[in-house]
Scaffold this active site. Structure first.
Site, mmCIF file in Angstrom:
data_model
loop_
_atom_site.group_PDB
_atom_site.id
_atom_site.type_symbol
_atom_site.label_atom_id
_atom_site.label_comp_id
_atom_site.label_asym_id
_atom_site.label_seq_id
_atom_site.Cartn_x
_atom_site.Cartn_y
_atom_site.Cartn_z
ATOM 1 N N LYS A 1 49.660 40.288 49.609
ATOM 2 C CA LYS A 1 49.357 40.079 48.188
ATOM 3 C C LYS A 1 48.857 41.383 47.558
ATOM 4 O O LYS A 1 49.226 41.720 46.441
ATOM 5 C CB LYS A 1 48.310 38.964 48.028
ATOM 6 C CG LYS A 1 48.874 37.570 48.323
ATOM 7 C CD LYS A 1 47.792 36.515 48.448
ATOM 8 C CE LYS A 1 48.369 35.219 49.009
ATOM 9 N NZ LYS A 1 47.350 34.200 49.287
ATOM 10 N N GLN B 1 40.958 33.135 49.285
ATOM 11 C CA GLN B 1 41.901 32.814 50.358
ATOM 12 C C GLN B 1 41.382 31.627 51.175
ATOM 13 O O GLN B 1 40.237 31.627 51.632
ATOM 14 C CB GLN B 1 42.079 34.056 51.258
ATOM 15 C CG GLN B 1 43.121 33.886 52.336
ATOM 16 C CD GLN B 1 44.537 33.727 51.803
ATOM 17 O OE1 GLN B 1 44.962 34.427 50.884
ATOM 18 N NE2 GLN B 1 45.286 32.786 52.361
ATOM 19 N N ASP C 1 45.560 30.816 41.565
ATOM 20 C CA ASP C 1 46.278 29.910 42.470
ATOM 21 C C ASP C 1 46.580 28.555 41.831
ATOM 22 O O ASP C 1 47.356 27.773 42.375
ATOM 23 C CB ASP C 1 45.437 29.671 43.735
ATOM 24 C CG ASP C 1 45.828 30.603 44.880
ATOM 25 O OD1 ASP C 1 47.007 30.995 44.928
ATOM 26 O OD2 ASP C 1 44.954 30.908 45.713
#
Ligand code: NAD
Length: 283
Positions: A49, A93, A116
């Site tokens: 990422k 994460q 997200d």
């Protein structure tokens, strides 16, 4: 006749270059990733990422916190990032270490910075049919279908897997594209009966070769989200033999995977537009 491959890489590259143009236009987009602990798979995802974000010109911050971080410490850090004028997009994460309540952390990210799309407000807007920030993998699935001009209006779609990250958002997006969607999962009886009826199959399960060629209707479109590490390498949820039956199918690797990162960067641009008032965040 062998299916045409719906490759993710060329489309992902196009999206990433469009994102880079947007970053250039805006001058600065601040993305922060938060990794608690040192889970090796998470480290790989974070590295990928960051590489993509940096290449697109983001100001990307790689925040690493020790595995023993308490929930309070993480929530305090998120409150700080939520307030920071330098930060447009926040990614925590997952999974988090056991002492931290994941649901609480997901709720603690400012919804308009929730790159997200996991915050209940973003999940809820999608449920209500007015998507704001939608998680990247489902958006990647839809972008691949659109790129290959797959007719979804009136199509019969079967989604296998009901996770909040992939299966359920894909179900909503397909339904909003006017497909008739059946959501299958680990308790579905006679999966083959469902899949054989489908014009479009999306498999997001995590079981290698769960979808065998005899479960795919002639000329169906198959999207394989699965990413399973096996002795034979990275494989999907769909047996590659299905290529002989389907009309279009995503490869693994190189299908949905690259799309996820590209769509994540697109989400970060969206967050930046919310913060600058170019787009109004719902509510
Ligand atoms: P998950 O474990 O949260 O959910 C799996 C789902 O599959 C569950 O809803 C379960 O009910 C269903 N399931 C399990 N066994 C089944 C069976 N035998 N028949 C029918 N349904 C069954 O997983 P997830 O996070 O949704 O991920 C699914 C897969 O997609 C994994 O392989 C994951 O690695 C992959 N993934 C890929 C990307 C990408 O970028 N390509 C992103 C996210 C997840």
């Amino acid at each position: 006749m062998t299916a045409t491959l719906m490759k993710g890489k060329p489309l992902a590259e196009r999206i990433r270059s469009e994102v880079a143009d947007e970053v250039g236009r805006m001058g600065h987009i601040g993305l922060v990733t938060v990794l608690v602990g040192d889970d090796p798979a998470s480290e790989v995802y974070i590295r990928l990422k960051h590489k993509a974000a940096t290449e697109a010109g983001f100001d990307a911050t790689d925040l690493r916190l020790p595995a023993a971080t308490t929930e309070e410490e993480l929530l305090a850090k998120l409150a700080e990032l939520n307030e920071s004028p330098e930060i447009d997009a926040i990614l925590v994460q997952l999974p988090l270490p056991g002492q931290i309540d994941e649901a609480k952390v997901i709720r603690a990210v400012a919804p308009a910075k929730d790159v997200d799309g996991f915050h209940p407000l973003n999940a809820g807007e999608l449920y209500l049919g007015r998507p704001a920030i939608v998680s990247a993998t489902p958006r990647g699935v839809m972008a691949l279908l659109a790129e290959h001009k797959v007719e979804l209006d009136g199509a019969r779609a079967v989604v296998i897997g009901r996770s909040a990250i992939v299966g359920k958002p894909v179900m909503h997006l397909l339904q909003q594209a006017n497909a008739t969607v059946t959501l299958c999962h680990s308790h579905t009886k006679d999966l083959q009966r469902q899949t054989l009826d489908a014009d479009v199959i999306v498999a997001a399960v995590g079981v290698p070769a769960l979808v065998s060629p005899d479960m795919v209707r002639e000329r169906a479109v198959v999207v394989d989200v699965g990413m399973n590490r096996t002795d034979a390498g990275l494989v999907g949820d769909v047996d590659p033999g299905a290529l002989e039956v389907a009309s279009l199918m995503t490869p693994v690797p190189g299908g949905v995977g690259p799309m996820t990162i590209a769509c994540l960067l697109e989400n970060a641009v969206r967050c930046a537009r919310y913060r600058r008032g170019e787009l109004a965040y719902p509510g």
